[in-house]
Design a protein around this motif. Structure first.
Motif, PDB file in Angstrom:
ATOM      1  N   VAL A 273       0.837  -1.199   0.000  1.00  0.00           N
ATOM      2  CA  VAL A 273       0.000   0.000   0.000  1.00  0.00           C
ATOM      3  C   VAL A 273       0.874   1.253   0.000  1.00  0.00           C
ATOM      4  N   MET A 274       1.932   1.249   0.793  1.00  0.00           N
ATOM      5  CA  MET A 274       2.834   2.409   0.857  1.00  0.00           C
ATOM      6  C   MET A 274       3.438   2.703  -0.515  1.00  0.00           C
ATOM      7  N   PHE A 275       3.757   1.636  -1.258  1.00  0.00           N
ATOM      8  CA  PHE A 275       4.403   1.822  -2.563  1.00  0.00           C
ATOM      9  C   PHE A 275       3.448   2.349  -3.635  1.00  0.00           C
ATOM     10  N   VAL A 276       2.172   1.972  -3.561  1.00  0.00           N
ATOM     11  CA  VAL A 276       1.243   2.350  -4.633  1.00  0.00           C
ATOM     12  C   VAL A 276       0.524   3.667  -4.371  1.00  0.00           C
ATOM     13  N   LEU A 277       0.595   4.199  -3.147  1.00  0.00           N
ATOM     14  CA  LEU A 277      -0.081   5.466  -2.880  1.00  0.00           C
ATOM     15  C   LEU A 277       0.572   6.602  -3.660  1.00  0.00           C
ATOM     16  N   PRO A 278      -0.208   7.366  -4.404  1.00  0.00           N
ATOM     17  CA  PRO A 278       0.371   8.469  -5.171  1.00  0.00           C
ATOM     18  C   PRO A 278       0.750   9.644  -4.265  1.00  0.00           C
ATOM     19  N   ASP A 279       1.598  10.467  -4.792  1.00  0.00           N
ATOM     20  CA  ASP A 279       2.033  11.654  -4.034  1.00  0.00           C
ATOM     21  C   ASP A 279       1.102  12.814  -4.369  1.00  0.00           C
ATOM     22  N   ALA A 409     -18.118   5.015   0.869  1.00  0.00           N
ATOM     23  CA  ALA A 409     -16.725   4.886   0.458  1.00  0.00           C
ATOM     24  C   ALA A 409     -16.474   5.638  -0.840  1.00  0.00           C
ATOM     25  N   ALA A 410     -17.422   5.539  -1.775  1.00  0.00           N
ATOM     26  CA  ALA A 410     -17.276   6.251  -3.047  1.00  0.00           C
ATOM     27  C   ALA A 410     -17.309   7.764  -2.839  1.00  0.00           C
ATOM     28  N   VAL A 411     -18.137   8.215  -1.918  1.00  0.00           N
ATOM     29  CA  VAL A 411     -18.212   9.647  -1.619  1.00  0.00           C
ATOM     30  C   VAL A 411     -16.881  10.145  -1.068  1.00  0.00           C
ATOM     31  N   PHE A 412     -16.290   9.394  -0.151  1.00  0.00           N
ATOM     32  CA  PHE A 412     -14.983   9.763   0.394  1.00  0.00           C
ATOM     33  C   PHE A 412     -13.924   9.774  -0.708  1.00  0.00           C
ATOM     34  N   ALA A 413     -13.882   8.669  -1.502  1.00  0.00           N
ATOM     35  CA  ALA A 413     -12.844   8.526  -2.524  1.00  0.00           C
ATOM     36  C   ALA A 413     -12.970   9.590  -3.611  1.00  0.00           C
ATOM     37  N   LYS A 414     -14.168  10.053  -3.853  1.00  0.00           N
ATOM     38  CA  LYS A 414     -14.385  11.066  -4.888  1.00  0.00           C
ATOM     39  C   LYS A 414     -13.713  12.389  -4.522  1.00  0.00           C
ATOM     40  N   GLU A 415     -13.502  12.602  -3.229  1.00  0.00           N
ATOM     41  CA  GLU A 415     -12.910  13.864  -2.764  1.00  0.00           C
ATOM     42  C   GLU A 415     -11.385  13.828  -2.728  1.00  0.00           C
ATOM     43  N   GLY A 416     -10.784  12.687  -3.051  1.00  0.00           N
ATOM     44  CA  GLY A 416      -9.325  12.632  -3.067  1.00  0.00           C
ATOM     45  C   GLY A 416      -8.690  11.460  -2.371  1.00  0.00           C
ATOM     46  N   PRO A 417      -9.256  10.927  -1.257  1.00  0.00           N
ATOM     47  CA  PRO A 417      -8.669   9.759  -0.606  1.00  0.00           C
ATOM     48  C   PRO A 417      -8.617   8.548  -1.537  1.00  0.00           C
ATOM     49  N   GLU A 418      -7.761   7.594  -1.219  1.00  0.00           N
ATOM     50  CA  GLU A 418      -7.602   6.394  -2.026  1.00  0.00           C
ATOM     51  C   GLU A 418      -8.507   5.283  -1.500  1.00  0.00           C
ATOM     52  N   LEU A 443     -18.589   6.524 -11.449  1.00  0.00           N
ATOM     53  CA  LEU A 443     -18.113   7.669 -10.683  1.00  0.00           C
ATOM     54  C   LEU A 443     -16.649   8.013 -10.986  1.00  0.00           C
ATOM     55  N   SER A 444     -16.058   7.268 -11.929  1.00  0.00           N
ATOM     56  CA  SER A 444     -14.644   7.484 -12.315  1.00  0.00           C
ATOM     57  C   SER A 444     -13.708   7.339 -11.116  1.00  0.00           C
ATOM     58  N   ILE A 445     -13.974   6.323 -10.307  1.00  0.00           N
ATOM     59  CA  ILE A 445     -13.139   6.031  -9.139  1.00  0.00           C
ATOM     60  C   ILE A 445     -12.348   4.759  -9.411  1.00  0.00           C
ATOM     61  N   ASP A 446     -11.039   4.884  -9.371  1.00  0.00           N
ATOM     62  CA  ASP A 446     -10.163   3.738  -9.567  1.00  0.00           C
ATOM     63  C   ASP A 446      -9.565   3.331  -8.226  1.00  0.00           C
ATOM     64  N   PRO A 447      -9.912   2.145  -7.716  1.00  0.00           N
ATOM     65  CA  PRO A 447      -9.325   1.704  -6.444  1.00  0.00           C
ATOM     66  C   PRO A 447      -7.801   1.652  -6.538  1.00  0.00           C
ATOM     67  N   VAL A 448      -7.151   2.018  -5.465  1.00  0.00           N
ATOM     68  CA  VAL A 448      -5.693   1.965  -5.446  1.00  0.00           C
ATOM     69  C   VAL A 448      -5.218   0.520  -5.436  1.00  0.00           C
ATOM     70  N   GLY A 449      -6.069  -0.378  -4.958  1.00  0.00           N
ATOM     71  CA  GLY A 449      -5.697  -1.785  -4.937  1.00  0.00           C
ATOM     72  C   GLY A 449      -6.783  -2.656  -4.340  1.00  0.00           C
ATOM     73  N   LEU A 450      -6.517  -3.952  -4.359  1.00  0.00           N
ATOM     74  CA  LEU A 450      -7.435  -4.946  -3.834  1.00  0.00           C
ATOM     75  C   LEU A 450      -6.757  -5.724  -2.710  1.00  0.00           C
ATOM     76  N   ALA A 451      -7.521  -6.093  -1.725  1.00  0.00           N
ATOM     77  CA  ALA A 451      -7.024  -6.941  -0.641  1.00  0.00           C
ATOM     78  C   ALA A 451      -7.931  -8.152  -0.543  1.00  0.00           C
ATOM     79  N   MET A 452      -7.355  -9.328  -0.683  1.00  0.00           N
ATOM     80  CA  MET A 452      -8.131 -10.562  -0.626  1.00  0.00           C
ATOM     81  C   MET A 452      -8.170 -11.092   0.801  1.00  0.00           C
TER      82      MET A 452
END
Length: 492
Positions: A273-279, A409-418, A443-452
């Motif tokens: 997660v640390m590696f994929v988070l954008p700056d 979750a989509a509402v939060f992510a739409k504002e900038g969080p991953e 909503l044009s939201i791309d998850p930063v990643g998936l956790a199984m």
């Protein structure tokens, strides 16, 4: 890459994928194979053995010249051969007629009808020959040979018999049938063929087992592997948590079992997660959700936050699932006062946020639900809180409601969080996951990643250098040193 992995069909399914389908439903495939084999064995060993006896006749042309003692010319012989070819094709059907079989019944005293006897008699004319083969199936080998010889003799009489015209002229048949091979009682039954039946049953059972496994997999409504999720959600798999009771309790595994395999699973997820988070602004705010309930998103949120705190980062864990608060239960802390009170200005952050485990690990429980959750989480106060904590903490983990319940979750992510999407293997419904994927895409939201979550625990390899245990770090280091010494003594 393995050659099997390179062989793909038009849908991009590899042979390895097909193998994995059978492996996942191996019990179904084996049960199907056993059922088929039991049925084949029951049929093979209970049906009455049948014996086949075969007699053979040769058809020759009896020319008029030969009948009078003169020699036949080439043209007559050729004409005779053509005649026999045209006639011999009718003999297999002639064998089953009453004129041939009734005398057989009478001669042998058989207790059957012409139709019943015809069912056990077959006749054939091998290609490019003047031969007629007569085969008879019967439970009694001696009777099978007797019937075959009698049918051959009566067919010979029927074909070669002399008839008379209306004017009384004697007409001799131009075809002469001769029995060239008598039928003998067979020593072994022709059916059932035990070896052939068992081999065919094994082949059919394997094929049918594979087919049933594929059908079961196609009808399975839940995701069973990572590829089921990535086929719907275009995001990388950042980590997998095994199905283990170590995650159940009021303490994250990094605290309760720091040297365990489960703790390393969380640490691996944290690192990825640390590696994929954008700056980017607010990118240190990680919103955790799932398509449906009971997929382990809260367990993952709690353990992920703990892993960040273990690494020395200043972390805030927020329980934003105010409809069904569970963070406080997972950590064993008081959750009566929290997010809902802080947003509505009924308490200060000092009263709402609690310290947990380490000074750098803070938790904001959900608190009691006092108003419509959607209005509360979509308010300006909530957005202001997210912006404020993103600057005060290295990482902010927000546990939200499943997408099936609400799109918080989509509402939060739409504002900038991953957005980090959790999928429970064997729990997540494929239909629900597709709905979540479509909503995020809209909503044009791309998850930063998936956790199984709920993956199968891998068996440790024998002779491996590393180990996983439940002891504390000190005890773990002691066991590691002892392991090194043991390995060295073995080499010496």
């Amino acid at each position: 890459m393995d050659e099997a992995e390179q062989v793909q069909d038009g849908n991009g399914v590899t042979i390895l994928d097909l193998f994995n389908v059978v492996r996942r439903h191996v019990i179904t495939a084996v049960v199907t194979l056993v059922i088929v084999m039991v049925a084949i064995c029951a049929y093979t060993f209970t049906c009455t053995p049948q014996y086949t006896a075969t007699s053979e006749l040769l058809a020759t042309y009896r020319s008029s010249a030969a009948a009078s003692g003169a020699s036949s010319n080439a043209g007559e012989l050729s004409s005779g051969a053509n005649y026999i070819n045209s006639q011999i094709q009718t003999y297999p059907q002639l064998v089953k007629t009453e004129s041939v079989l009734q005398p057989v019944i009478d001669d042998l005293g058989l207790d059957t009808t012409v139709k019943g006897l015809a069912a056990s008699v077959t006749a054939s004319n091998p290609d490019d020959t003047m031969l007629v083969d007569i085969s008879v199936n019967n439970p009694d080998p001696k009777q099978a040979s007797s019937i075959a010889n009698s049918v051959a003799e009566n067919l010979r009489k029927q074909v070669t018999s002399t008839i008379y015209s209306d004017e009384g002229d004697k007409i001799i048949s131009p075809v002469n049938l001769t029995v060239v091979q008598q039928a003998y009682a067979p020593a072994s039954p022709s059916s059932p063929n035990v070896k052939l039946n068992l081999a065919a049953g094994l082949a059919v059972g394997v094929i049918l087992g594979i087919v049933v496994a594929f059908i079961k997999d196609l009808l399975d409504t839940r995701v069973r592997r990572d590829s089921d999720v990535t086929a719907v959600i275009d995001a990388p798999v950042l980590g997998s948590l095994s199905r283990n009771e170590a995650y159940v309790g009021t303490s994250p595994v990094i605290i309760s079992r720091p040297a365990s395999r489960e703790a390393e699973e969380i640490r691996r997820l944290r690192t990825n997660v640390m590696f994929v988070l954008p700056d980017e602004p607010l990118s240190n705010v990680i919103v955790v959700t799932s398509a449906g309930p009971s997929e382990g998103k809260t367990t993952l949120s709690v353990n992920l936050a703990t892993a960040f705190a273990e690494n020395g980062s200043k972390v805030l864990l927020i329980d934003a699932d105010v409809r069904n608060p569970s963070v406080s239960k997972a950590l064993g802390i008081e959750g009566a006062v929290g997010l809902t009170h802080l947003i509505t200005n009924r308490v200060s952050s000092h009263d709402a946020i609690q310290r947990y485990w380490k000074p750098n690990f803070h938790v904001l429980p959900a608190g009691k639900q006092t108003m419509n959750p959607s209005i509360l989480l979509n308010s300006r106060a909530m957005k202001a809180l997210v912006e404020q904590v993103s600057g005060a903490y290295d990482y902010v983990i927000i546990d939200t409601a499943p997408m099936q319940v609400a799109n918080d979750a989509a509402v939060f992510a739409k504002e900038g969080p991953e957005l980090l999407l959790v999928a429970g293997l064997g729990v997540t419904e494929k239909k629900l996951l597709r709905q979540t994927g479509r909503e995020l895409s809209t909503l044009s939201i791309d998850p930063v990643g998936l956790a199984m979550n709920y993956g199968e625990t891998e068996k440790p390899q024998k002779g491996g250098y590393y180990y996983y245990g439940d002891e504390s770090d000190d005890n773990g280091r002691k066991r590691q040193i002892q392991h090194k010494k043991s390995e060295k003594m073995k080499k010496d």
